[in-house]
Scaffold this active site. Structure first.
Site, PDB file in Angstrom:
ATOM      1  NE  ARG A 101      -3.406   2.576   2.436  1.00 19.76           N
ATOM      2  CZ  ARG A 101      -3.381   3.436   3.449  1.00 19.76           C
ATOM      3  NH1 ARG A 101      -2.811   3.123   4.593  1.00 19.76           N
ATOM      4  NH2 ARG A 101      -3.955   4.608   3.344  1.00 19.76           N
TER       5      ARG A 101
ATOM      6  CG  HIS B  41      -1.228   9.081   3.380  1.00 21.86           C
ATOM      7  ND1 HIS B  41      -1.436   7.742   3.689  1.00 21.86           N
ATOM      8  CD2 HIS B  41      -0.836   9.653   4.542  1.00 21.86           C
ATOM      9  CE1 HIS B  41      -1.143   7.529   4.976  1.00 21.86           C
ATOM     10  NE2 HIS B  41      -0.776   8.679   5.512  1.00 21.86           N
TER      11      HIS B  41
ATOM     12  CD  GLU C 108      -5.033   7.661   9.524  1.00 22.42           C
ATOM     13  OE1 GLU C 108      -4.434   8.698   9.878  1.00 22.42           O
ATOM     14  OE2 GLU C 108      -4.768   6.543   9.999  1.00 22.42           O
TER      15      GLU C 108
ATOM     16  CG  ASN D 113      -5.299   3.481   8.247  1.00 15.35           C
ATOM     17  OD1 ASN D 113      -5.315   2.479   7.540  1.00 15.35           O
ATOM     18  ND2 ASN D 113      -4.781   4.628   7.858  1.00 15.35           N
TER      19      ASN D 113
ATOM     20  CE1 TYR E  16      -2.235   3.708  12.525  1.00 12.99           C
ATOM     21  CE2 TYR E  16      -0.134   2.843  13.319  1.00 12.99           C
ATOM     22  CZ  TYR E  16      -0.904   3.351  12.293  1.00 12.99           C
ATOM     23  OH  TYR E  16      -0.366   3.500  11.039  1.00 12.99           O
TER      24      TYR E  16
ATOM     25  CD  GLU F 151      -1.761   4.014   7.861  1.00 16.36           C
ATOM     26  OE1 GLU F 151      -1.616   4.455   9.020  1.00 16.36           O
ATOM     27  OE2 GLU F 151      -1.873   4.744   6.861  1.00 16.36           O
TER      28      GLU F 151
END
Ligand code: GBH
Length: 494
Positions: free
Chosen positions: A78, A124, A171, A310, A312, A376
């Site tokens: 990606r 991005h 995002e 995405n 985390y 991600e």
């Protein structure tokens, strides 16, 4: 011993990056400026005062990057396309830069020649500076939607014969809140006096968000009408969002967790997948939340073939916070009994918590009922940048992070029946970590910025081995009850 569970054969795994974080070479081959070029040069915007002029030098070293991917055995990569390389001035009547097209075209060819599926992100965060100067960039609905669609068209025309997985915008929460609310990302607009002298954090982020949603949706409409019938790919948006769980079992903290999810994820996902804004956001924002016209709603609703995820970390949520962008919810990693949720990363906002990762996969699948591509997921080891290289590559905390989350991913597929189609570790390389500069390292490969030499970390080898072991044999267990018909009519991509 129970047999190892396997991933579906078509599962795509690999690593992710973004153009501005790795490419460098900002002034070559006709590239125009992006809003990050000068932003990160102005004092106080990056922790180490450094910028993206060189980054990991990937505009020059792209063949090495692909060789590295191949060494890891990645099935997919990606990456993002830099808008100002493709259209230096950005606008729909501005010229296309053949050198920019050539660069990504060669790049894509080389990926495919190495058996790696290209997964391309159109945006991005590197908006052409000229569009910001000309008309306020993301603040100007009529202009930005048209310019984004034209840029998207150029990419579909130039690369869509080979790229079958498209992400429109990465995002948009970060674009809005960090770029126009807190002012910590380009273009750095905010009402926070330390950050910016212009901007309006109480209105601009909500306006920008609606323009990113609409631009995304119009690009998807274009793809579906004019390209998908012949090119046959999939297209969607990628949202950031972390699992939110109540701090304790009080009713106010239970609703706080839902409020956090509404502001972080529902803000974008509810309109795109369900066709309306979260009730709680309407309550809090009133007429500061821009409405779409009914015509716009028909374009927005259903405008993503998949959920690009995405994520985390996981946050414990307490009611009564003061941050509007977090839905007036406070986040903490410290449980009521004083223990920590997980292992602390280098960034204050990140701790490990695989259970939360699995919960989030389930939450999203249940709520939005669409296949999920994890686009991600990654970890920055505490103080890695201060370590000698031989110590940094022994990144045990990052290995544990990936082990936990990969096992959670597998369980979500095989035990919970969640339709998950990809996993991209962030990131292939240590790179320019936005406002953190180069002080925070997310790579599975160590980059020595003095020499630009790359050193695979143990975590890179771990991820590679983990996926190879679960994809190699024919004994795969398909996700039990896929509730959505396979995309691409079951066509294999490689
Ligand atoms: C991703 O964003 C980006 O897509 C990628 O470019 C980046 O390199 C990577 O993360 C690692 O950071 O403490 O209020 O500032 C992740 C989503 C959302 C995570 C904002 C950090 C900051 C919370 N990010 N969040 S705050």
């Amino acid at each position: 011993m129970p047999a190892t569970k396997h991933l579906p054969k078509t599962f795509l795994w690999g690593f992710a990056t973004a153009a501005f974080q790795i490419e460098g070479s900002t002034d070559v081959d006709g590239r125009g400026k992006s809003i990050w070029d000068d932003f990160c040069r102005s004092p106080g915007t990056t922790l180490d005062g450094k910028n993206g002029d060189v980054a990991t030098d990937s505009y020059k070293r792209w063949k090495d990057d692909i060789a590295l991917l191949r060494q890891y055995g990645a099935k997919a990569y990606r990456f993002s396309i830099s808008w100002p390389r493709i259209i230096p001035l950005g606008g729909r009547n501005d010229p296309v830069n053949p050198k920019g097209i050539e660069f990504y075209s060669d790049f894509i060819d080389e990926l495919i020649a190495n058996g790696i599926v290209p997964f391309a992100t159109l945006y991005h965060w590197d908006l052409p500076q000229n569009l910001h100067d000309r008309y306020g960039g993301w603040l100007n609905k009529d202009e930005i939607t048209k310019d984004f669609v034209r840029y998207s068209r150029v990419c579909f025309e130039s690369f869509g014969d080979r790229v079958k997985h498209w992400i429109t915008i990465n995002e948009p929460w970060c674009v809005s809140v960090l770029g126009y609310g807190r002012g910590v990302f380009a273009p750095g607009r905010s009402m926070c006096p330390a950050k910016s002298s212009d901007g309006d954090s109480s209105t601009e982020p909500w306006i920008v968000a609606s323009h990113t949603i609409l631009s995304h949706a119009l690009a998807v409409q274009l793809y579906r009408n004019e390209f998908k019938p012949t090119q046959g790919g999939v297209i969607g948006i990628t949202l950031n969002g972390d699992m939110a769980i109540p701090y304790d079992d009080s009713p106010e903290n239970s609703s706080a967790a839902q409020h956090a999810l509404d502001f972080a994820i529902g803000w974008y996902a509810d309109p795109i997948y369900l066709g309306y804004y979260p009730e709680y956001m309407k309550q809090v924002l009133g007429d500061r939340l821009p409405e779409f016209t009914s015509e716009e709603w028909t374009v927005v609703k259903g405008s993503s073939d998949f959920y690009g995820m995405n994520t985390y970390t996981t946050n414990l949520c307490k009611a009564g916070g003061h941050d509007e962008f977090q839905g007036f919810v406070d986040y903490t990693f410290t449980r009521p009994d004083g223990t920590q949720l997980g292992t602390q990363a280098h960034c204050a906002w990140l701790q490990t918590h695989p259970t939360g990762f699995r919960q989030l996969l389930n939450y999203l699948y249940k709520k939005y009922k669409t296949p999920i591509y994890v686009t991600e997921n990654g970890f920055a080891v505490m103080n890695e940048t201060k370590m000698p290289i031989d110590q940094a590559v022994n990144d045990t905390d990052r290995i544990e992070y990936f082990r936990g989350n990969c096992e959670a991913l597998l369980a979500a597929i095989t035990e919970d029946g969640v339709d998950i189609r990809s996993y991209f570790a962030w990131s292939l390389l240590d790179n320019f970590e936005w406002a953190d500069g180069y002080t925070t390292r997310f790579g599975v490969t160590y980059v020595d910025y003095e020499t630009q030499k790359r050193y695979p970390k143990e975590s890179g080898k771990f991820v590679s081995k983990w996926f190879m072991e679960r994809l190699s044999s024919g004994k795969e267990i398909l996700s039990p009850t896929p509730s959505v018909a396979p995309l691409l009519n079951g066509r294999q991509l490689h």
